[in-house]
Design a protein around this motif. Structure first.
Motif, PDB file in Angstrom:
ATOM      1  N   ASP A  12       0.920  -1.162   0.055  1.00  7.17           N
ATOM      2  CA  ASP A  12      -0.057   0.028   0.122  1.00  7.17           C
ATOM      3  C   ASP A  12       0.953   1.376  -0.046  1.00  7.17           C
ATOM      4  N   CYS A  47       0.730   5.144   0.457  1.00 10.01           N
ATOM      5  CA  CYS A  47      -0.019   6.101   1.103  1.00 10.01           C
ATOM      6  C   CYS A  47       0.893   6.848   2.165  1.00 10.01           C
ATOM      7  N   GLU A  62      -0.307   7.063   7.240  1.00  8.39           N
ATOM      8  CA  GLU A  62       0.162   6.203   8.397  1.00  8.39           C
ATOM      9  C   GLU A  62       1.685   6.874   8.976  1.00  8.39           C
ATOM     10  N   CYS A  82      -3.143  12.217   3.936  1.00  8.84           N
ATOM     11  CA  CYS A  82      -2.549  11.686   2.945  1.00  8.84           C
ATOM     12  C   CYS A  82      -1.539  12.117   2.071  1.00  8.84           C
ATOM     13  N   TYR A  96      -5.754   2.114  -6.371  1.00 16.76           N
ATOM     14  CA  TYR A  96      -7.181   2.162  -5.473  1.00 16.76           C
ATOM     15  C   TYR A  96      -7.808   3.287  -6.383  1.00 16.76           C
ATOM     16  N   PHE A 155     -16.541   3.230   6.686  1.00 13.96           N
ATOM     17  CA  PHE A 155     -16.140   1.645   7.012  1.00 13.96           C
ATOM     18  C   PHE A 155     -14.420   1.460   7.197  1.00 13.96           C
ATOM     19  N   LYS A 180     -13.271   0.322  -3.443  1.00  5.69           N
ATOM     20  CA  LYS A 180     -13.177   0.196  -2.204  1.00  5.69           C
ATOM     21  C   LYS A 180     -13.964   1.201  -1.534  1.00  5.69           C
TER      22      LYS A 180
END
Ligand code: PBG
Length: 324
Positions: free
Chosen positions: A118, A120, A123, A130, A193, A201, A249
């Motif tokens: 992933d 981005c 994190e 982001c 993505y 969610f 997603k």
């Protein structure tokens, strides 16, 4: 009048008949299992809102990779939890970033296991957004592209097999494609993505990855849940920019988008059965309110039936066990 000569129940009479005429099937090779790799030493911490999922340090990856390989899982999707965060999300693109180190270790121990990374910044940024922020706290698109491009190259050098950008910046697929090509990685595919919605969610994931925005939300870059035509536009742009695989997603609440994407595009199509979908099933199952195994297999089957080739799911290991 079709009845009584036409009786659809004839083909449902026995398990063998039902198996013979089943249109949609599940196989572990279609599953991608997302994992959270933490930079903390010797850690295996269960994520409270995602029972059965863990933050794992590097020492614990090999065992998990053994299990994924034995079960014939299609691949792992790697997320990183760094010890230090900063405004520019440096850990996402330095050589010693946690996902890069995890890739190197896993490639060494399990060379045949497919690794999807992933890509981005959320994190890794102290503010949890982001990308790079401007003075007003808005994510700067084109500046962020440069950081993502560096991240893609760092992941590629560490041994990633597929790069999966999840940031929703405009033009990121093209920017990442050029950076990979320039660095000798023209052979590496991008799983974009492409239609990623600003969704409630993702709540449990943000606990798991510590990536909740410190202020505001992601609605200025992720898609509005009310929009379907715009999802097609997003996917078209990513195809033009060189995406090799597309993703929708979240999953369950967006099967219409998945179905339309299948109709329009011939590229392999992935769906992300996200953290909140997982948490709801686990919570209800723990209360004895529904049959977890049947719910999971039915959900994954529905996603395949709607058009997904690839299922990204936290249920991957358990579902693979049930199938074999
Ligand atoms: C990173 C990212 C997120 C998810 C995947 N990649 C979180 C977000 O966009 O806030 C969510 C995955 C899940 O909920 O399981 N941007």
């Amino acid at each position: 009048m079709p009845f009584p000569s036409h009786r659809p129940r004839r083909l449902r009479r026995t398990p063998a008949l039902r198996r013979l005429v089943r249109e949609t099937t599940l196989s572990p090779s279609q599953f991608i299992y997302p994992i959270f790799v933490t930079e903390e030493a010797d850690t295996r911490r269960e994520i409270s809102s995602m029972p059965g999922q863990f933050q794992l340090s590097l020492e614990h990856l090999s065992l998990l990779a053994d299990r994924a390989s034995e079960l014939g899982i299609g691949g792992l999707l790697l997320f990183g939890i760094p010890l230090e965060k900063d405004p520019l999300g440096t850990g996402a693109y330095t050589e010693d970033g946690i996902v890069q180190r995890a890739c190197e270790a896993l490639k060494r121990s399990h060379p045949d296991l497919l690794l999807v990374t992933d890509l981005c910044l959320c994190e890794y940024t102290s503010h949890g957004h982001c990308g790079e922020l401007d003075e007003a706290g808005c994510v700067r698109n084109d500046e962020t592209l440069k950081l993502l491009a560096k991240g893609a190259v760092a992941q590629a050098r560490a041994g990633a097999d597929v790069i999966a950008p999840s940031d929703m910046m405009d033009g990121r697929v093209g920017a990442i494609r050029r950076a990979l090509d320039d660095d000798g990685f023209s052979h590496l595919p991008i799983m974009s993505y492409a239609a990623k919605y600003a969704s409630a969610f993702y709540g449990p994931f943000r606990d798991a990855a510590g990536s909740t925005p410190q202020f505001g939300d992601r609605q200025a870059y992720q898609m509005d849940p009310g929009n379907a035509r715009e999802a097609i536009r997003e996917m078209e742009l990513d195809v033009e920019e060189g995406a090799d695989m597309l993703m929708v997603k979240p999953g369950l609440a967006y099967l219409d988008i998945l179905h339309e994407a299948r109709r329009r595009f011939d590229l392999p199509l992935a769906v992300y059965n996200v953290s909140g979908e997982y948490a709801m099933v686990k919570a209800a199952a723990r209360n004895g309110w529904l049959d977890e195994r049947r719910i999971v297999l039915e959900t994954l089957t529905a996603m395949r039936r709607a058009g997904a080739d690839i299922l990204i799911t936290y249920h991957a290991l358990e579902a693979a066990e049930w199938l074999t």
